[in-house]
Enzyme design. Structure first.
Site, PDB file in Angstrom:
ATOM      1  N   HIS A 129       0.887  -1.140   0.038  1.00 29.32           N
ATOM      2  CA  HIS A 129      -0.098  -0.135  -0.130  1.00 29.32           C
ATOM      3  C   HIS A 129       0.906   1.377   0.074  1.00 29.32           C
ATOM      4  CE1 HIS A 129      -3.894  -1.843   0.345  1.00 29.32           C
ATOM      5  NE2 HIS A 129      -3.359  -2.644   1.118  1.00 29.32           N
TER       6      HIS A 129
ATOM      7  N   ASP B 231      -0.408  -4.999   5.956  1.00 32.04           N
ATOM      8  CA  ASP B 231      -1.820  -5.770   5.462  1.00 32.04           C
ATOM      9  C   ASP B 231      -1.654  -5.655   3.998  1.00 32.04           C
ATOM     10  OD1 ASP B 231      -1.975  -2.977   5.125  1.00 32.04           O
ATOM     11  OD2 ASP B 231      -4.075  -3.426   4.399  1.00 32.04           O
ATOM     12  N   GLU B 232      -2.168  -7.089   3.430  1.00 31.36           N
ATOM     13  CA  GLU B 232      -2.229  -7.343   1.979  1.00 31.36           C
ATOM     14  C   GLU B 232      -1.039  -7.212   1.080  1.00 31.36           C
ATOM     15  OE1 GLU B 232      -6.867  -6.328   0.935  1.00 31.36           O
ATOM     16  OE2 GLU B 232      -5.596  -4.542   1.056  1.00 31.36           O
ATOM     17  N   VAL B 233       0.041  -7.531   1.804  1.00 35.53           N
ATOM     18  CA  VAL B 233       1.416  -7.599   1.275  1.00 35.53           C
ATOM     19  C   VAL B 233       1.310  -8.705  -0.051  1.00 35.53           C
ATOM     20  CG1 VAL B 233       3.966  -8.038   1.413  1.00 35.53           C
ATOM     21  CG2 VAL B 233       2.863  -6.802   3.326  1.00 35.53           C
TER      22      VAL B 233
ATOM     23  N   GLU C 162      -2.259  -9.735   9.154  1.00 31.68           N
ATOM     24  CA  GLU C 162      -1.532 -10.728   8.133  1.00 31.68           C
ATOM     25  C   GLU C 162       0.086 -10.843   8.690  1.00 31.68           C
ATOM     26  OE1 GLU C 162      -3.358  -8.399   7.315  1.00 31.68           O
ATOM     27  OE2 GLU C 162      -4.163  -8.573   5.032  1.00 31.68           O
TER      28      GLU C 162
END
EC number: 3.2.1.52
Lengths: 555, 555
Positions: A264, A324-326, A382
């Site tokens: 992000h 998050d969301e790597v 995560e």
């Protein structure tokens, strides 16, 4: 009897036909109800008339405390008497609110776990507030303001007599705003802080920066907002940030900043070499970079310097670092990048990108460890799910489509001794038609509406595990939310979370019992000038919100 | 090239992942785009600078026309130059907007089918507007204002040169508001009228009264609002109503009132004997009455007198008389009422409640027929689906879960020679997460989002049938909508309907082509002070909407 039938019918037809048949009748509204529900509240049988000129406040030996002076100003001049009616004067004895606070006036914002406990006694002759801290006094004053009502018959303000003992169930009760997807003005942020304090919430989680834009102004690295902000107008100056923190403090609210790493991060593009070059399936065309380059050792020095500045800017002991969301970015940005693959081989990671993630996070943990101003890091889940969090970390839960799935995660993470904050229950950016704070409404995932019913400790675990639940943060991500719609979209839906996180669980099991108070809260805050939307059947407030005539943009 | 990839990706991941990857980049916004898209528009290659002191308007021999004077005031002083920037002066030649209108200045609001056609030519030296009516001039002026843009580089206002020929595709392009479920203040209604005119919409369908409350103030029958309004504050005085009609007229908008009969009538309870007593399954306890008593002959005389007053109050030639969902109330109110059953037997209707409905509607048609001021009645589709509408009626379609179901109904009703108005495509009170004006989003019925794509004549029928499609009215029912949230919930979602109902279908087939103009519209209206919410990916406006500091309620 007819009312009873109507009530039964409303429940039967819940979220569909109720509209056509029912409306919320004034005789079902609460009068002087307190939101969120206090731990203990015993009403007296009598009310007393309040007039503007006969009411006073005595701050005892805390007369110089700015938090209490601001409180006195807000409540005495604005919030105790919010309706646009002609105020009666005189006619009664003086009514003095005596505020006694044990601890000294703090110079900073509330620290994590600071007492918000208070005793409030309202008799026919006076009101007495006793609190350990100024934060407790703020909560007491808000409760006191909820006891005030406007009696339409006598056309007078009255206050209910009461004894309240109160303290929050959880130390973290917050709202997360996202100022990257859409910019939010200072006015809008301050209004949300005010409404938060009226719901006894104490944490603003400020998701300052994301892929889309970088409105945070760094002194050390002005190229970040210089390149990454939507425009030079879409930034928070150093003064703006200090203003938000100070405004929040006066309302008993901490500001926890988030700088999401290593994914992000597109909007960090002003920093040369910070992002991994990303490629498409053919390994040819470049793709919007959105992931830090972990090969570039200079990046860790940069992060360290940047976070030193952040800790000097934000006094809170907590620091949210995302994580998050790597995975969502790994394929394009790490897997398809030949240099990164070579680096992984050299480091002995082979093809395992998790090991590269771990490498990044270990270096990040070390940076946090060495910060001059000590900070406790918060990471999105995560980092727990996929990596190995630093044992000092707080884990922030955002996944799960049902309350049960969320509880299962809380159980799992606390069983590994990590403190948790829950947002998954309250993703308020997701909207559905109907009273989603209360009703099950089918629709796209996450289907975890019924915000009032999500209880973070509702899992089978030890007391030690349950004590690791720090609380919750209602999130309103910014994809389709900006200044125009955030306030009505947040409230009163976030008020459901506010009550869940403050009040005793056993007394707040039924939304049906809560809504008369929620209705009164809505109308009270509407009269204070806030945009609190309808939350139930067709209804009305004694005094409605009004939209001013159109004015031009100020920004 | 990167932008192309981003675009393709955005389309691929449409309403889910696009958020995380994409944002609307300024280089994709339109500059001087007109919404709704004109029938014909040819841009010149040059722009010219506009300065406040060098612009003028010449109303020719219509200098005394209040509609044009109001237009000149609004656009010259507010809407042409909406941004909060320092205005440059001088430096260019005069720029005169010459307005030529053929027809006389009308004393009343637009009549159904009145010309809104216009020619607009903007050259480097002047602007010329030619229209048949003042309404056409209003539409031209709005288009002209869309050609004005603020050039961030030169920090100047500029206007695009252009030739436009324009007229609406349908004569009815409206918004339906519901002031019964929640009261809407005059300010809020006027703001919606202003935004409607900025979308070239011309009909306010005012669903004044429903089961929940009766805010319409009758002079002849003050007991109606006296008993039926939420409170004495929740009414529209005679002056308020006249104010709305006059305000709408100055913006080229008709006001069509709706008084829904014979169902949805609980709030008419101030009129003794008007409602049928309703019973539960056991035929014992009374139930909230919601259906007119057709046995009571005095009721028809009352309706007649009431509607005479309504026609004196509202000048529009159309009069909406509801007729929806009678079936939902029949069981409780007619079938279980012994007197009604006896009446049905006496009349020879047996057990057939449809015959009793027909009886009611025939008498209602006769009343409408005899009104001193002639009116064309509009009925919701049930009167067609279940009964026999007066041949003079317009049928208003609100049912259907898919566009195809809606088209099928349009085909069926127009095949019986009834003119139709469509609302079913645009039930904007139903909300879903995402850009529902454009995307298919799963969720509760009605699933007919993708508001931009619903085309009312998209059915297999004759030209005569298609000519019976008068247009559409986007509805925002009031169950969970009030002053706090109606504006952002309506706009820009209703703008999708506005373009569908004005612009040529063949040029408006792709939302992807429309959104750059919709983005510009949103930002323009935001700068004019209206609460137009985000409608696409994360984005920003050059100048954002700002929320003022909280003020107390005005009502």
């Amino acid at each position: 009897f007819q009312v009873m039938r109507l009530l039964i019918l409303s429940l039967l037809f819940a979220s569909t036909f109720a509209w056509f048949y029912g409306r919320d009748e004034p005789d079902r509204w609460s009068v002087g109800g307190v939101w969120p529900l206090p731990q203990k509240i015993i009403y007296g049988s009598k009310n007393r008339t309040l007039t503007y000129d006969k009411i006073g406040i005595d701050l005892g030996d805390r007369k110089d405390c700015d938090v209490l002076l601001s409180m006195a100003d807000n409540y005495m001049n604005k919030w105790l008497f919010p309706y646009p009616v002609e105020m009666k004067t005189g006619g009664t004895e003086d009514f003095i609110i005596t505020v006694t606070v044990k601890e000294e006036c703090p110079s900073g914002p509330p620290v994590h776990g600071a007492s918000e406990e208070y005793l409030l006694r309202v008799s026919l002759s006076e009101a007495v507030i006793n609190a350990q801290t100024v934060w407790g006094a703020l909560r007491a004053m808000e409760s006191l303001s909820h006891l005030v009502f406007y009696d339409q018959k006598s056309q007078e303000y009255k206050i209910r007599t009461v004894e309240i003992f109160d303290k929050p169930r959880f130390p973290v009760r917050g709202i997360m705003i996202d100022t990257s997807r859409h910019f939010l003005s200072l006015n809008v942020i301050k209004r949300q802080l005010e409404i938060m304090s009226m719901n006894k919430m104490n944490v603003l989680h400020w998701h300052l920066v994301d892929s889309e834009s970088f409105p945070y102004t760094s002194v050390k690295f002005p190229e970040l907002h210089g390149v990454g902000a939507y425009s030079p107008r879409h930034v928070y100056s150093r003064e703006d940030i200090a203003d938000v923190i100070a405004f929040a403090r006066l309302r008993g609210i901490r500001v926890i900043p988030e700088f999401d790493l290593p994914g992000h991060t597109s909007s960090w593009k002003g920093r040369k070499g910070f992002l991994t070059e990303c490629f498409d399936e053919k390994g040819e065309e470049t793709f919007l970079p959105n992931l830090v380059d972990p090969m570039n050792e200079a990046n860790f020095d940069f992060i360290s310097q940047f976070l030193e500045e952040v800790t000097e800017t934000f006094p809170d002991q907590f620091l949210h670092l995302g994580g998050d969301e790597v995975n969502d970015f790994i394929v394009e940005c790490w897997v398809r990048n030949k240099k990164i693959r070579k680096f992984m081989e050299e480091k002995g990671f082979g093809n395992n990108t998790i090991l590269l993630e771990n490498y990044f996070f270990e270096k990040l943990f070390a940076i946090v460890e060495k910060l001059k101003l000590k900070r406790k890091p918060i990471f999105w889940q995560e980092v727990f799910d996929n990596n190995i969090p630093d044992p000092n970390s707080i884990i922030h839960i955002w996944k799960g489509n049902t309350h049960e799935e969320i509880y299962e995660q809380v159980k799992n993470i606390t069983s590994k001794n990590f403190p948790v904050i829950i947002s998954a229950c309250w993703y308020l950016n997701y909207i559905k038609y109907g009273a989603d704070w209360r009703d099950e409404i089918s629709g796209t995932a996450p289907s975890n509406s019924r915000y009032y019913y999500c209880d973070p400790t509702n899992f089978n675990g030890t007391d030690a595990q349950k004590n690791l639940v720090l609380g919750g943060i209602a999130a309103i991500w910014g994809e389709i939310v900006d200044n125009t719609n955030i306030e009505a979209r947040l409230w009163p839906r976030a008020s459901a979370a506010a009550e869940r996180l403050w009040s005793p669980a056993e007394k707040t099991q039924r939304a049906e019992d809560a809504w008369p108070r929620m209705h009164e809260l809505r109308c009270r805050l509407v009269s204070r000038g806030y945009r609190i939307q309808p939350n139930n059947n067709p209804d009305f407030c004694p005094f409605e919100f009004d939209e001013p005539p159109a004015t031009k943009s100020e920004l």
